[in-house]
Design a protein around this motif. Structure first.
Motif, PDB file in Angstrom:
ATOM      1  N   VAL A 182       0.832  -1.201   0.000  1.00 48.06           N
ATOM      2  CA  VAL A 182       0.000   0.000   0.000  1.00 48.06           C
ATOM      3  C   VAL A 182       0.867   1.251   0.000  1.00 48.06           C
ATOM      4  CG1 VAL A 182      -1.756   1.301   1.263  1.00 48.06           C
ATOM      5  CG2 VAL A 182      -1.883  -1.203   1.160  1.00 48.06           C
ATOM      6  N   THR A 183       1.901   1.270   0.854  1.00 47.96           N
ATOM      7  CA  THR A 183       2.746   2.459   1.028  1.00 47.96           C
ATOM      8  C   THR A 183       4.209   2.056   0.898  1.00 47.96           C
ATOM      9  OG1 THR A 183       1.116   3.325   2.590  1.00 47.96           O
ATOM     10  CG2 THR A 183       3.246   4.418   2.530  1.00 47.96           C
ATOM     11  N   LEU A 184       5.010   2.940   0.311  1.00 45.24           N
ATOM     12  CA  LEU A 184       6.445   2.723   0.193  1.00 45.24           C
ATOM     13  C   LEU A 184       7.181   3.747   1.048  1.00 45.24           C
ATOM     14  CD1 LEU A 184       8.570   1.883  -2.855  1.00 45.24           C
ATOM     15  CD2 LEU A 184       9.130   3.979  -1.626  1.00 45.24           C
ATOM     16  N   TYR A 185       8.072   3.281   1.924  1.00 48.85           N
ATOM     17  CA  TYR A 185       8.858   4.145   2.801  1.00 48.85           C
ATOM     18  C   TYR A 185      10.304   4.172   2.326  1.00 48.85           C
ATOM     19  CZ  TYR A 185       4.951   4.218   6.074  1.00 48.85           C
ATOM     20  OH  TYR A 185       3.716   4.404   6.652  1.00 48.85           O
ATOM     21  N   ALA A 186      10.880   5.375   2.295  1.00 49.70           N
ATOM     22  CA  ALA A 186      12.264   5.543   1.858  1.00 49.70           C
ATOM     23  C   ALA A 186      12.855   6.792   2.495  1.00 49.70           C
ATOM     24  CB  ALA A 186      12.335   5.630   0.336  1.00 49.70           C
ATOM     25  N   ASP A 187      14.186   6.864   2.529  1.00 50.42           N
ATOM     26  CA  ASP A 187      14.852   8.013   3.136  1.00 50.42           C
ATOM     27  C   ASP A 187      15.069   9.112   2.101  1.00 50.42           C
ATOM     28  OD1 ASP A 187      16.955   7.202   1.552  1.00 50.42           O
ATOM     29  OD2 ASP A 187      18.106   6.304   3.193  1.00 50.42           O
ATOM     30  N   ARG A 188      15.854  10.139   2.462  1.00 50.76           N
ATOM     31  CA  ARG A 188      16.043  11.314   1.613  1.00 50.76           C
ATOM     32  C   ARG A 188      16.765  11.006   0.309  1.00 50.76           C
ATOM     33  NH1 ARG A 188      16.050  12.675   6.796  1.00 50.76           N
ATOM     34  NH2 ARG A 188      14.993  14.610   7.455  1.00 50.76           N
ATOM     35  N   GLY A 189      17.485   9.885   0.258  1.00 56.17           N
ATOM     36  CA  GLY A 189      18.182   9.538  -0.967  1.00 56.17           C
ATOM     37  C   GLY A 189      17.243   9.253  -2.133  1.00 56.17           C
ATOM     38  N   TYR A 190      15.968   9.040  -1.840  1.00 58.59           N
ATOM     39  CA  TYR A 190      14.981   8.732  -2.874  1.00 58.59           C
ATOM     40  C   TYR A 190      14.038   9.914  -3.132  1.00 58.59           C
ATOM     41  CZ  TYR A 190      16.544   3.957  -2.004  1.00 58.59           C
ATOM     42  OH  TYR A 190      17.313   2.821  -1.856  1.00 58.59           O
ATOM     43  N   ASP A 191      14.428  11.085  -2.652  1.00 57.61           N
ATOM     44  CA  ASP A 191      13.566  12.264  -2.770  1.00 57.61           C
ATOM     45  C   ASP A 191      13.634  12.844  -4.181  1.00 57.61           C
ATOM     46  OD1 ASP A 191      12.028  14.508  -2.295  1.00 57.61           O
ATOM     47  OD2 ASP A 191      13.697  15.655  -1.476  1.00 57.61           O
ATOM     48  N   ILE A 208       8.228   9.311   1.332  1.00 54.01           N
ATOM     49  CA  ILE A 208       9.661   9.523   1.166  1.00 54.01           C
ATOM     50  C   ILE A 208      10.044  10.834   1.844  1.00 54.01           C
ATOM     51  CG2 ILE A 208      11.528   9.781  -0.508  1.00 54.01           C
ATOM     52  CD1 ILE A 208       9.773   8.291  -2.519  1.00 54.01           C
ATOM     53  N   ALA A 209      11.063  10.775   2.691  1.00 53.61           N
ATOM     54  CA  ALA A 209      11.527  11.979   3.381  1.00 53.61           C
ATOM     55  C   ALA A 209      12.079  12.979   2.369  1.00 53.61           C
ATOM     56  CB  ALA A 209      12.595  11.602   4.407  1.00 53.61           C
ATOM     57  N   ARG A 210      11.868  14.253   2.637  1.00 51.82           N
ATOM     58  CA  ARG A 210      12.340  15.315   1.738  1.00 51.82           C
ATOM     59  C   ARG A 210      13.658  15.890   2.222  1.00 51.82           C
ATOM     60  NH1 ARG A 210       9.072  16.901  -2.239  1.00 51.82           N
ATOM     61  NH2 ARG A 210       6.873  16.254  -2.204  1.00 51.82           N
ATOM     62  N   ARG A 211      14.505  16.243   1.266  1.00 50.19           N
ATOM     63  CA  ARG A 211      15.781  16.868   1.600  1.00 50.19           C
ATOM     64  C   ARG A 211      15.537  18.257   2.185  1.00 50.19           C
ATOM     65  NH1 ARG A 211      17.069  14.557  -3.526  1.00 50.19           N
ATOM     66  NH2 ARG A 211      18.633  12.909  -3.360  1.00 50.19           N
ATOM     67  N   GLY A 212      16.427  18.661   3.063  1.00 52.49           N
ATOM     68  CA  GLY A 212      16.335  19.990   3.649  1.00 52.49           C
ATOM     69  C   GLY A 212      15.444  20.076   4.864  1.00 52.49           C
ATOM     70  N   THR A 213      14.705  19.009   5.164  1.00 54.93           N
ATOM     71  CA  THR A 213      13.855  19.025   6.351  1.00 54.93           C
ATOM     72  C   THR A 213      14.631  18.500   7.547  1.00 54.93           C
ATOM     73  OG1 THR A 213      12.994  16.829   5.811  1.00 54.93           O
ATOM     74  CG2 THR A 213      11.775  18.734   4.981  1.00 54.93           C
ATOM     75  N   GLU A 214      14.168  18.851   8.724  1.00 54.96           N
ATOM     76  CA  GLU A 214      14.837  18.405   9.940  1.00 54.96           C
ATOM     77  C   GLU A 214      14.653  16.908  10.125  1.00 54.96           C
ATOM     78  OE1 GLU A 214      13.485  20.611  13.246  1.00 54.96           O
ATOM     79  OE2 GLU A 214      14.203  22.552  12.499  1.00 54.96           O
TER      80      GLU A 214
END
Length: 271
Positions: A182-191, A208-214
């Protein structure tokens, strides 16, 4: 004391044996009788667990020569044995209700390589040796769904869609086979918004986490399972350093290790 990890259990062999091709011996001049597949597989697992060089494989253990084990590993990989075995094990886990399709997690990990690789394995910087990378996708419980080998100069996000497409159609439940979470989780490298759109086009919600965010987005609560699976993968000493010049042999070890991890989870859940 438990059995050595390179000894093929009866439960695992019952799943592998039907996938191996049977070769009929010639009536005239049959030649030397080939070593049984189960013994050769034990030799392959011995190399995977201990990282011993093929030529130093102990013959007194009954595994045969290192070249015999290498050839069988190559031939079985070309025949798709490990991929089919992985699909069989995933189907059993799915039938038992163990696979968590509510989410999947992707990540990658660098691996040292002390010999030259044949495909996409060299850094572009001057004088640097080959540095392959393992790309992995797991379900919500950390079960490996697919793994890809690339060179170290490949950006994580470029392998996001190939990883999603590499997940096989998993049977085991009533209805159509399942291959998408249903959902895909990834770190900033996949932004990258372009890849987010393509993930959505496949019917998966990107988280997916966004670059530049805390830091502290909370995705680590779900992403830790892929880090644990990487620890399991690199617990096989042959996968910590790439010695093989041929990428297909290292990929064969990778897929075989995923099969062993999946079988381990099946044993712990169902037995």
């Amino acid at each position: 004391m438990g059995a050595s990890p390179w000894i093929v259990s009866d439960e695992l062999w019952e799943r592998i044996a039907p996938l191996l091709a049977r070769k009929e011996r010639r009536f005239r001049y049959p030649g030397r009788k080939p070593l049984p597949d189960r013994q050769v597989l034990c030799g392959i697992l011995y190399v995977l667990h201990t990282d011993i060089q093929w030529e130093y494989l102990p013959k007194e253990l009954g595994f045969g020569s290192g070249m015999t084990c290498w050839r069988r590993l190559r031939d079985w990989n070309e025949a798709g044995v490990w991929q089919r075995l992985h699909e069989v094990l995933l189907a059993e886990l799915n039938a038992a209700g163990w696979l968590d399709w509510s989410r999947c997690v992707v990540d990658s990990s660098h691996v040292r390589a002390l010999k030259g690789g044949a495909t996409r394995a060299r850094r572009r910087s001057t004088g640097a040796g080959p540095a392959p990378r393992h790309h992995l996708i797991t379900d919500g419980r950390g079960t490996p769904l697919a793994v890809i080998l690339t060179g170290g100069n490949r950006n994580d996000v470029t392998e996001l869609l190939p990883l999603l497409d590499a997940v096989p159609q998993v049977r085991g439940r009533v209805g159509r086979p399942r291959r998408r979470a249903v959902t895909l989780y990834a770190d900033r490298g996949y932004d990258h918004d372009c890849y987010r759109k393509q993930v959505r086009a496949r019917g998966v919600v990107p988280a997916i986490a966004r670059r530049g965010t805390e830091h502290g987005s909370g995705l680590g609560v779900y992403r830790w399972v892929v880090e644990r699976t990487f620890a399991w993968l690199h617990g096989f000493r042959r996968l910590c350093v790439r010695w093989e010049r041929r990428a297909d042999i290292h990929q064969a070890f990778l897929t075989l290790a995923c099969c062993l991890i999946t079988h381990r989870q099946l044993k712990s859940f169902c037995y």
